[in-house]
Each structure stands twice: as C-alpha cells, then as structure tokens.
Design a protein around this motif. Structure first.
Motif, PDB file in Angstrom:
ATOM      1  N   ALA A   1      -7.507   4.027   4.256  1.00  0.00           N
ATOM      2  CA  ALA A   1      -7.496   5.116   5.238  1.00  0.00           C
ATOM      3  C   ALA A   1      -8.598   4.891   6.245  1.00  0.00           C
ATOM      4  O   ALA A   1      -9.516   4.086   6.021  1.00  0.00           O
TER       5      ALA A   1
ATOM      6  N   TYR B   1      -1.477   2.213  -7.827  1.00  0.00           N
ATOM      7  CA  TYR B   1      -1.371   2.411  -6.375  1.00  0.00           C
ATOM      8  C   TYR B   1      -2.592   1.832  -5.699  1.00  0.00           C
ATOM      9  O   TYR B   1      -3.678   1.758  -6.283  1.00  0.00           O
TER      10      TYR B   1
ATOM     11  N   GLU C   1       1.364  10.796  -1.529  1.00  0.00           N
ATOM     12  CA  GLU C   1       2.706  10.775  -0.930  1.00  0.00           C
ATOM     13  C   GLU C   1       3.760  10.658  -2.035  1.00  0.00           C
ATOM     14  O   GLU C   1       4.777  11.341  -2.013  1.00  0.00           O
TER      15      GLU C   1
ATOM     16  N   TRP D   1      -3.676  10.399   2.787  1.00  0.00           N
ATOM     17  CA  TRP D   1      -4.137   9.063   2.371  1.00  0.00           C
ATOM     18  C   TRP D   1      -5.625   9.105   2.030  1.00  0.00           C
ATOM     19  O   TRP D   1      -6.342   8.111   2.156  1.00  0.00           O
TER      20      TRP D   1
ATOM     21  N   THR E   1      -8.732  10.841  -0.847  1.00  0.00           N
ATOM     22  CA  THR E   1      -8.901  10.725  -2.300  1.00  0.00           C
ATOM     23  C   THR E   1      -8.863  12.082  -2.998  1.00  0.00           C
ATOM     24  O   THR E   1      -9.000  12.142  -4.218  1.00  0.00           O
TER      25      THR E   1
ATOM     26  N   THR F   1       0.842  -1.193   0.000  1.00  0.00           N
ATOM     27  CA  THR F   1       0.000   0.000   0.000  1.00  0.00           C
ATOM     28  C   THR F   1       0.880   1.248   0.000  1.00  0.00           C
ATOM     29  O   THR F   1       1.888   1.317   0.699  1.00  0.00           O
TER      30      THR F   1
ATOM     31  N   TRP G   1      -4.244   2.021  -1.507  1.00  0.00           N
ATOM     32  CA  TRP G   1      -4.039   2.422  -0.123  1.00  0.00           C
ATOM     33  C   TRP G   1      -5.362   2.374   0.612  1.00  0.00           C
ATOM     34  O   TRP G   1      -6.425   2.231   0.005  1.00  0.00           O
TER      35      TRP G   1
ATOM     36  N   SER H   1       0.273   5.621  -0.794  1.00  0.00           N
ATOM     37  CA  SER H   1      -0.638   6.693  -1.200  1.00  0.00           C
ATOM     38  C   SER H   1      -0.096   7.409  -2.434  1.00  0.00           C
ATOM     39  O   SER H   1       1.066   7.814  -2.469  1.00  0.00           O
TER      40      SER H   1
END
Ligand code: FES
Length: 532
Positions: free
Chosen positions: A331, A327, A8, A66, A68, A3, A329, A5
């Motif tokens: 949250a 990607y 990031e 993290w 959208t 995972t 991730w 973000s």
C-alpha cells in the motif's frame, strides 16, 4: 504469488453503489470513497448537508482496503521527532485527536452494528537492539507528556525477556476490519440520503466565486464546497512538494499453533516491523500479519520488488511457526514535512476546497481525524485540532527542510531520466511478465509483455508533471517516482495525483516501431491543468 488484500477477500457481500448519471447539485462533493471521504460524508450527512461522494473505483478499494486494520494513538512519525519542528500543544493535540478518532470508530461500530470485528487490545513497542533503546525511551516520554497511559514492561507476549532490550505497553488500542467498517458507514449514509457513486472519475475541478464545478466521466457536479479525499490531492497542489509517497509491504500468514497473540507490536529495530493479528470467532479469518520495508514509490532499492515480500516472509519463518503464507499486498502512504498530516483548506486563498494528506502509514486513524475535523470545518463548527493540522502550513518555515529535501528528490528523478537512459534497447529484451521503458521513435514508451507474449504499451511520461514512470514487478504497475502516481499496464490511473491516463501506444512487433494511429493521439485533453 499475486498481491491480494486480506480485507478484500474477506468481504463477501460487498454493497455496490451506482455510477453518477447526469448532472448534480449538492452542498458538498467529496472526491474519494476511502475512510477519509466516507467519514467526512458521515459527519456532513449527520449535520443535514446534501452530500455526494465521487469514487473513481470502489468504495474502500484504495488504501483503506489495503491497510493492516490497526487503530492506535502512537504514530509512525514518532511524537518525539515531531517535537523537533512543532510545539508541545501540537503533540498533545495530535495524540488527543488520534485517541478521539479511535473512540469515534468504536462508537460507530456499536451504534450502526457494523460487523467489522472491532476489538480493543494493547500496543507494544520494543527493540532487540541496544542502540535502539533510547528511541523507545524518548517516544515513551513524549507519549506520557501528551497524556497517554504508556508504561515500560518486562513482559511481552511475543518474546521471552532475554530476547528484547526494552519494551513499553499502552492499553486500549484496537483493530478492526477496515473495509467492512467503511462499507458499513457508506451503506448507512446512503440509506439516509447521501449520494455515493462508484466508478465515477473526476477529470476536472474548479473553485469559482460562489461554487465549485467538478467534471466527471459521467456528468458535472456543482457544489458549494469540495473535499479532495484522495490520499494525496489529485491535480497539481503545493502540498505535493512536501508530502512524499512511500510504499510498504504486508504479508498475512497462518500459524501451525493457531496461537495468535491479541496485541499489536512495533519492533523498533534497524528493520522496523509492525506485527499484528486478526482473530475472530472464525478460525478461517485468524491471521498473523507482518508489515514493513517502506521505500519511496518508484524508487525501490531492489530491482526485484518481490525482495520486500521475501524479507518479510523470512522474518516470519524465523520468529513464528508459520504454516503457510496466505496473502501479501502493498500500500501507499504519504509522509508530511513535519510528521503531522495536512488537513483543511488547500491554500490560504482557497474558500471552498479542502484536502487531507500526509498520514504516514497511520491512515485509518488519521483518515477518521480528517473526517471529523473537515466535518466541523465545513459546517462552521470550531475544532481545537485545526491549529495542529492546518493544511496551509504546508510550505511554512517548519517544513522548509522537507520542502527542499523532497524537491531535490523530485529534481533528482527528473535528472536521472534526463538524458533519458532506457531500460532496454529492443523489445526482445523484455521477458514474459516483465515491463521496461524503451525509447521508440523518439518517444519514451512503457512496454509490458504479458504471460501470453502480448505486448501492452503506453507513454512512459507521467501525466501529472512529466516524470518517467518505473516498472513495479510486485504489482505489475507503472509507478511514478516523483509524486507517487500509479498506473495499470493499460495506462489507466490507479491512484493520483495524476488525473489523466498514460496515453496508450500501439507497437508493430515485426519492426519494433510505434504504429502512428491518429486515434491514439487526437482528442486527448490535458486533464492535469492545475486545479484551482
Ligand atoms: Fe507527479 Fe508523476 S506523480 S510527475
């Protein structure tokens, strides 16, 4: 795939802020450097207050970085559902606050020239299921009643008319790069005297008669007022009994067509999905993102957390010409009892300690609402939003049903683990890359076996209120099912309400016993005393 973000990865020149060194006295201390804390700090710096932001990790590195990146007036709690426990004035106030927050973000990006790809775009709300049409109709009606310009439409840029049952559209919503935005604001306020500290962990907080005292891992901060902007307040607070932690999942994919619709979509079907795009001048950053699959933290219905990402990927491949999944991730978010966040003084007798929590998955806008509202409250300026968001309503009658529901849920987590039933009997049952909770020498121990066959062990007893943590195999973390604290494999806190790390343990793998080493037991302060 690990995972990571998108935000990031696409923030190449991340400013660094120093650690606190020594003691400090300021007007206001803000615990937490996400969008809520940084926006509050901005308002107070503008008002001439001396401010210190204390961030345990990196500014924007929690849920803000993290998320959208969507900015919208609607809310995942749905206005027509909020109507069930709150009056019409509240609905109008919440919608107006969210719209003002969106405008506020746009103004900041323009005034401060923050390179965060802010742009306006429409929001679409649609369903492919006949049974869900009434939800769309009720929500559109509630939004219209709150003065929002939403209309039913026959076209959406995602699907031909024959493939959806009902759709609505509201213009003027937006998206941005949340991490670049928060770092832009943090850089601005730091240049104007606000003291922003990273890697500075709060380990104790006391509200006293004429000031507050905050102990950190690097020094003591005294202040007249404190804002706990840590998503859920750290330590033990009443609001934790009515704010339920949830995790949700996101994937970002590249499309073969390179055609990324410039809009934000909510698909209101049995499996709710949020579909969005990030498109800029740089094709490299163009991405389609799909979010969904909420579940309570530490209480996943699928043992295999990767299921949640896989389901999003299957959905993406079914509906879009996916070239690659780039990607993924997840949250955390907290849901309030009545669908409206808790913002303001932490309880009725508090004079100096403020909180903001219960944002649902709508935290970029609600974090900004909280920053504006708290900024006004702390300088004594009237703000008409306060009545809607007042945090002291937490356990009032309006949220009584949720209070009962959430605490039955927490009690169930205690009961589920009492009598304790271990995930495994022996260390040999833990595969490479897997974590399990075992009973060892009468202690509940969370053990992770890394890819190099090294064991990492810590106490499985959450330092917040002693629930047993559960393994999250998507993120390689230990998650607490009671109030959502999360810990790394070495036991260090990722996010609270827990303040103290899980106690590290040493295992003798030759006999599967704990190594009794006084260094691992002595001097461990109980840092989770109720914060007063
Ligand atoms: Fe409350 Fe773990 S987060 S007991």
């Amino acid at each position: 795939m690990k995972t990571q973000s998108f935000w990031e990865v696409t923030t190449p020149h991340r400013p660094e802020f120093p650690e606190l060194e020594g003691n400090l006295d300021v007007d206001v201390a803000i615990i937490g450097g996400g969008i809520t804390g940084i926006t509050t700090a901005l308002q107070l710096t503008d008002a001439g207050r001396s401010v210190a932001v204390l961030e345990a990790r990196r500014v924007g590195g929690g849920t803000t970085g993290w998320s959208t990146g969507n900015l919208y007036v609607p809310t995942g709690a749905y206005y027509h559902k909020i109507q069930g426990s709150r009056d019409a004035e509240t609905i109008t106030s919440v919608a107006a606050a969210r719209r003002s927050a969106l405008d506020f973000i746009e103004q900041q990006t323009v005034q401060k020239k923050i390179d965060c790809h802010f742009s306006r775009r429409p929001w679409y709300f649609f369903t492919q299921e006949k049974d869900m049409v009434s939800t769309i109709e009720k929500e559109v009606e509630a939004l219209q009643r709150a003065g929002m310009p939403v209309t039913f439409v026959d076209d959406i840029p995602l699907l031909p008319r024959a493939r959806f049952q009902k759709a609505a559209r509201m213009d003027g919503q937006a998206r941005f790069h949340p991490l670049r935005y928060v770092l832009g604001i943090a850089t601005d306020i730091a240049s104007r005297g606000c003291q922003v500290y990273e890697h500075t962990t709060v380990i104790d907080l006391k509200e006293e008669k004429d000031h507050c005292t905050i102990q950190t891992n690097h020094g003591t901060v005294t202040c007249r007022q404190v804002v706990i902007a840590t998503h859920i307040p750290i330590g033990i607070h009443t609001v934790q009994t009515v704010a339920a932690p949830h995790r949700s999942y996101v994937i970002a994919v590249k499309l073969k067509s390179g055609n990324y619709p410039d809009a934000y979509f909510w698909q209101n079907d049995t499996m709710h999905k949020a579909i969005t795009t990030h498109s800029t001048d740089s094709m490299e950053l163009d991405m389609l993102m799909i979010a969904g699959n909420h579940h309570k933290t530490g209480q996943a219905s699928h043992q295999e957390y990767h299921h949640y990402f896989k389901e999003l990927e299957d959905y993406a491949r079914k509906h879009f010409d996916v070239a690659s999944v780039e990607y993924r991730w997840s949250a955390q978010h907290y849901r309030s009892g009545d669908g409206v966040p808790y913002i303001g003084l932490t309880h009725k007798d508090a004079r100096r300690t403020y909180i903001a929590t219960g944002f649902y998955a709508d935290g970029l806008i609600y974090g900004t609402v909280a920053g504006i509202l708290l900024g006004d409250m702390l300088v004594g300026k009237e703000n008409t939003w306060l009545k809607a968001f007042d945090a002291t309503r937490g356990t009032n009658l309006a949220t009584a049903a949720t209070f009962v529901k959430e605490n039955v849920n927490v009690a169930a987590q205690y009961l589920k683990d009492s009598p304790f039933s271990a995930d495994a009997e022996h260390l040999s049952e833990i595969s490479l890359g897997e974590g399990k909770v075992l009973e060892m020498d009468g202690e509940k121990v969370a053990v992770y076996r890394d890819e190099n066959n090294h064991l990492h062990a810590c106490s499985a007893v959450c330092t917040h209120m002693k629930c047993i943590v559960h393994w999250n195999n998507a993120e390689n973390t230990w998650d607490c099912p009671c109030h959502g604290s999360r810990f790394m494999i070495d036991g260090s806190v990722i996010e609270g309400p827990a303040i103290a790390n899980l106690e590290t343990k040493q295992i003798d793998s030759s006999n599967g016993r704990l190594v009794k080493d006084e260094r691992h037991h002595s001097g461990q302060r109980d840092l989770n005393n109720p914060i007063t």
